[in-house]
Design an enzyme around this catalytic site. Structure first.
Site, PDB file in Angstrom:
ATOM      1  N   CYS A 279       0.845  -1.189   0.000  1.00 11.84           N
ATOM      2  CA  CYS A 279       0.000   0.000   0.000  1.00 11.84           C
ATOM      3  C   CYS A 279       0.885   1.246   0.000  1.00 11.84           C
ATOM      4  CB  CYS A 279      -0.906  -0.011   1.231  1.00 11.84           C
ATOM      5  SG  CYS A 279      -1.934   1.455   1.417  1.00 11.84           S
TER       6      CYS A 279
ATOM      7  N   CYS B 107       0.338   3.142   3.581  1.00 10.75           N
ATOM      8  CA  CYS B 107       0.762   2.619   4.896  1.00 10.75           C
ATOM      9  C   CYS B 107       1.798   1.502   4.817  1.00 10.75           C
ATOM     10  CB  CYS B 107      -0.454   2.142   5.686  1.00 10.75           C
ATOM     11  SG  CYS B 107      -1.177   0.580   5.125  1.00 10.75           S
TER      12      CYS B 107
ATOM     13  N   CYS C 183      -7.324  -1.147   1.331  1.00 14.24           N
ATOM     14  CA  CYS C 183      -6.318  -1.675   2.256  1.00 14.24           C
ATOM     15  C   CYS C 183      -6.988  -1.946   3.598  1.00 14.24           C
ATOM     16  CB  CYS C 183      -5.190  -0.660   2.413  1.00 14.24           C
ATOM     17  SG  CYS C 183      -3.949  -1.143   3.648  1.00 14.24           S
TER      18      CYS C 183
ATOM     19  N   CYS D 238      -5.428   0.644   6.464  1.00 16.27           N
ATOM     20  CA  CYS D 238      -5.653   2.101   6.462  1.00 16.27           C
ATOM     21  C   CYS D 238      -6.909   2.533   5.717  1.00 16.27           C
ATOM     22  CB  CYS D 238      -4.434   2.841   5.918  1.00 16.27           C
ATOM     23  SG  CYS D 238      -4.178   2.687   4.133  1.00 16.27           S
TER      24      CYS D 238
ATOM     25  N   CYS E  90      -8.228  -5.526 -10.056  1.00 17.60           N
ATOM     26  CA  CYS E  90      -7.770  -4.470 -10.959  1.00 17.60           C
ATOM     27  C   CYS E  90      -7.405  -3.258 -10.101  1.00 17.60           C
ATOM     28  CB  CYS E  90      -8.897  -4.153 -11.940  1.00 17.60           C
ATOM     29  SG  CYS E  90      -8.407  -3.063 -13.271  1.00 17.60           S
TER      30      CYS E  90
END
Length: 138
Positions: A53, A56, A102, A105, A125
């Site tokens: 991510c 984070c 995510c 976060c 995607c």
């Protein structure tokens, strides 16, 4: 549309998110935008490693689940177990899609569709701008 902080392990104010993300990342990850197709170098990335991510640094996908979907966005047939969350998204022409975010976060990553390859039949995607790539050490 802005992602709520209340349900995630990592929380920040909108000002804090703006300070750590580029304007383009903020638009995609915190306001549920979409980058233009074929603009991310991660779509053509074929080195072994982990996609994390961009907000984070939580590990999300591994290179062994990545495939060339021909859509212009990095695509994967499975996330790392426990790395993502999903929710229903009806923001695009009243279509029902499954949004991917995510788990730690809450940042918007992209969408998952049921037209991917075996073994899962799923196509995660992802917006490349929402990811960072960490290559495997030599």
């Amino acid at each position: 549309m802005t992602t709520s902080n209340s349900e995630f392990e990592i929380t920040k104010t909108e000002e804090e998110w703006r300070a750590i993300l580029t304007p383009e990342q903020y638009e995609v990850m915190r306001q549920h935008g979409t980058e233009r197709a074929c603009t991310s170098p991660l779509d053509k990335q074929d080195t072994e490693g982990t996609y994390i991510c961009a907000a984070c640094s939580s590990p999300l996908f591994t290179s062994n689940t990545k495939f060339g979907s021909g859509t212009g966005w990095p695509s994967f047939f499975a996330p790392i177990e426990g790395a993502i969350g999903t929710s229903i998204d009806k923001s695009y022409n009243n279509m029902t899609r499954t949004e991917v975010h995510c788990r730690r976060c809450g940042s918007h990553l992209g969408h998952v569709f049921g037209d991917g390859p075996a073994p899962t039949g799923q196509r995660y995607c992802m917006n490349g701008i929402a990811l960072k790539f960490i290559p495997e050490p030599d």
